[in-house]
Design a protein around this motif. Structure first.
Motif, mmCIF file in Angstrom:
data_model
loop_
_atom_site.group_PDB
_atom_site.id
_atom_site.type_symbol
_atom_site.label_atom_id
_atom_site.label_comp_id
_atom_site.label_asym_id
_atom_site.label_seq_id
_atom_site.Cartn_x
_atom_site.Cartn_y
_atom_site.Cartn_z
ATOM 1 N N VAL A 153 -7.521 -66.849 46.280
ATOM 2 C CA VAL A 153 -8.782 -66.315 45.845
ATOM 3 C C VAL A 153 -8.539 -65.232 45.075
ATOM 4 O O VAL A 153 -7.602 -64.140 45.438
ATOM 5 N N ILE A 154 -8.943 -64.837 43.685
ATOM 6 C CA ILE A 154 -8.370 -63.671 43.049
ATOM 7 C C ILE A 154 -9.641 -62.853 43.095
ATOM 8 O O ILE A 154 -10.898 -62.920 42.828
ATOM 9 N N LEU A 155 -9.355 -61.651 43.298
ATOM 10 C CA LEU A 155 -10.273 -60.541 43.642
ATOM 11 C C LEU A 155 -9.842 -59.318 43.033
ATOM 12 O O LEU A 155 -8.809 -58.607 43.230
ATOM 13 N N GLU A 156 -10.938 -58.677 42.151
ATOM 14 C CA GLU A 156 -10.701 -57.358 41.445
ATOM 15 C C GLU A 156 -10.749 -56.441 42.825
ATOM 16 O O GLU A 156 -11.873 -56.209 43.263
ATOM 17 N N THR A 157 -10.100 -55.274 42.659
ATOM 18 C CA THR A 157 -9.951 -54.190 43.471
ATOM 19 C C THR A 157 -11.684 -53.530 43.338
ATOM 20 O O THR A 157 -12.068 -52.909 44.460
ATOM 21 N N THR A 158 -12.018 -53.390 42.131
ATOM 22 C CA THR A 158 -13.221 -52.647 42.267
ATOM 23 C C THR A 158 -14.411 -53.577 42.522
ATOM 24 O O THR A 158 -15.482 -52.961 42.456
ATOM 25 N N ARG A 159 -14.090 -54.705 42.876
ATOM 26 C CA ARG A 159 -15.249 -55.535 43.454
ATOM 27 C C ARG A 159 -15.344 -55.546 45.067
ATOM 28 O O ARG A 159 -15.844 -56.106 45.594
ATOM 29 N N ILE A 160 -14.396 -54.417 45.592
ATOM 30 C CA ILE A 160 -14.252 -54.271 46.981
ATOM 31 C C ILE A 160 -15.343 -53.278 47.466
ATOM 32 O O ILE A 160 -15.221 -52.147 47.060
ATOM 33 N N LEU A 161 -16.520 -53.798 48.199
ATOM 34 C CA LEU A 161 -17.520 -52.977 48.322
ATOM 35 C C LEU A 161 -17.418 -52.618 49.944
ATOM 36 O O LEU A 161 -16.543 -53.057 50.927
ATOM 37 N N ARG A 162 -18.290 -51.618 50.495
ATOM 38 C CA ARG A 162 -17.886 -50.950 51.845
ATOM 39 C C ARG A 162 -18.389 -52.009 52.861
ATOM 40 O O ARG A 162 -17.792 -52.420 53.901
ATOM 41 N N HIS A 163 -19.790 -52.448 52.844
ATOM 42 C CA HIS A 163 -20.662 -53.036 53.706
ATOM 43 C C HIS A 163 -21.255 -54.333 53.218
ATOM 44 O O HIS A 163 -21.487 -54.627 52.149
ATOM 45 N N PHE A 164 -21.385 -55.032 54.221
ATOM 46 C CA PHE A 164 -22.102 -56.402 53.857
ATOM 47 C C PHE A 164 -23.153 -56.227 53.121
ATOM 48 O O PHE A 164 -23.604 -56.943 52.039
ATOM 49 N N GLU A 165 -24.347 -55.201 53.444
ATOM 50 C CA GLU A 165 -25.469 -54.999 52.879
ATOM 51 C C GLU A 165 -24.930 -54.532 51.260
ATOM 52 O O GLU A 165 -26.032 -54.909 50.469
ATOM 53 N N ASP A 166 -23.984 -53.925 51.125
ATOM 54 C CA ASP A 166 -23.657 -53.538 49.646
ATOM 55 C C ASP A 166 -23.535 -54.657 48.766
ATOM 56 O O ASP A 166 -23.774 -54.893 47.612
ATOM 57 N N ALA A 167 -22.875 -55.760 49.440
ATOM 58 C CA ALA A 167 -22.543 -57.210 48.672
ATOM 59 C C ALA A 167 -23.749 -57.765 48.337
ATOM 60 O O ALA A 167 -23.810 -58.333 47.273
ATOM 61 N N TRP A 168 -24.642 -57.844 49.345
ATOM 62 C CA TRP A 168 -25.729 -58.523 49.337
ATOM 63 C C TRP A 168 -26.881 -57.941 48.085
ATOM 64 O O TRP A 168 -27.239 -58.540 47.375
ATOM 65 N N ALA A 169 -26.708 -56.506 48.074
ATOM 66 C CA ALA A 169 -27.394 -56.068 46.884
ATOM 67 C C ALA A 169 -26.871 -56.148 45.735
ATOM 68 O O ALA A 169 -27.587 -56.203 44.589
#
Length: 214
Positions: A153-169
Motif C-alpha cells: 500500500v502506498i501512503l503519503e505521509t501528509t495523509r496520516i491523520l490523528r484519529h478515526f474521526e479525522d479520517a471519516w471527516a
C-alpha cells in the motif's frame, strides 16, 4: 429533512396514532441532529508518522520510506525480490503514472485468484491505531485488499491523520462522494481460531507492506 426520511417518520407516527410534531419540538430535535457528536479520543503527543509506523509494525506490518513518488516502484521491487514473489502485480490505476520495472507483468484491473502481489494507493492512514483507510474505486479495487498473498500500500505521509474521526471527516469532504466500500486495514490478515495459534493470511494477505512517501 429529506422527503424519504419525512415519509418514513410520517408512517411511524400514523402507525402509533400520533400527529406531526409541534414546530418548537421539531426545531429542537433538528438542531440536536445537526450538532456534531465529539467522541472521547485518546490523547498522544507522538509524531503522527512515527506512531503510525509503530502501531502498524506491532501487528506484523512492514514499512519502507521514500522521498518521492518516483521512488515507489524501486521500493516495491525491493519488497518483491526480498520475498521471492513473481514479477507480476495488480497495480491500482491510481499508480499507473509510475514507471514500473520493465520485466514485470503489470495490469490495472481487479486482482484474480492467480495474483500473488497487489499495489494500491491508500486514501489515508490513521495514527491512532496504525490503520489504513482504503477506498473501493478503479484506482484501488477492493480485490487488491483480499485476494493476493502480498499487499503493498502506498501512503503519503501528509495523509496520516490523528484519529478515526479525522479520517471519516476527510472522506465526507471528497468532492466525488462516498465510495461503494471502505476497508480499514491494520496489518496482515490473521486468525487464532485453530488451537489459539496465530495464523497469518487467513482471510486476506499474509504480508502487508506500506511504502510511505514523504
Amino acid at each position: 429533512m429529506s422527503s424519504a426520511r419525512e415519509d418514513i417518520l410520517d408512517a411511524v407516527r400514523r402507525a402509533r396514532g400520533r400527529g406531526p410534531l409541534a414546530s418548537p419540538t421539531r426545531a429542537t430535535l433538528d438542531a440536536l441532529i445537526a450538532t456534531p457528536v465529539r467522541h472521547l479520543r485518546p490523547l498522544f503527543d507522538e509524531d503522527l508518522t512515527a506512531r503510525f509506523i509503530r502501531k502498524l509494525e506491532s501487528r506484523s506490518g512492514t514499512v519502507a520510506r521514500v522521498t518521492g513518488r518516483a521512488q515507489v516502484p524501486d521500493a516495491v521491487e525491493t519488497f518483491r525480490s526480498a520475498h521471492d514473489i513473481a514479477a507480476r502485480a495488480a497495480v491500482g490505476a491510481g499508480l499507473s503514472d509510475l514507471v514500473w520495472p520493465a520485466d514485470w507483468i503489470i495490469h490495472h484491473d481487479r486482482a484474480g485468484i492467480e495474483e500473488t502481489l497487489s499495489v494500491s494507493p491508500a486514501f489515508a492512514g490513521i495514527a491512532e491505531t496504525g490503520t489504513l483507510m482504503l477506498l473501493a474505486s478503479p484506482d484501488s479495487p477492493t480485490t487488491h485488499n483480499f485476494v493476493p498473498d502480498n499487499q503493498v500500500v502506498i501512503l503519503e505521509t501528509t495523509r496520516i491523520l490523528r484519529h478515526f474521526e479525522d479520517a471519516w471527516a476527510a472522506l465526507r469532504e471528497r468532492t466525488d462522494g462516498m465510495p461503494r466500500a471502505v476497508n480499514l486495514v491494520s496489518g496482515p490478515s490473521r486468525t487464532a481460531d485453530i488451537e489459539q495459534t496465530i495464523q497469518l493470511g487467513a482471510h486476506g494477505p499474509r504480508r502487508l507492506h506500506v511504502v510511505l512517501v514523504d
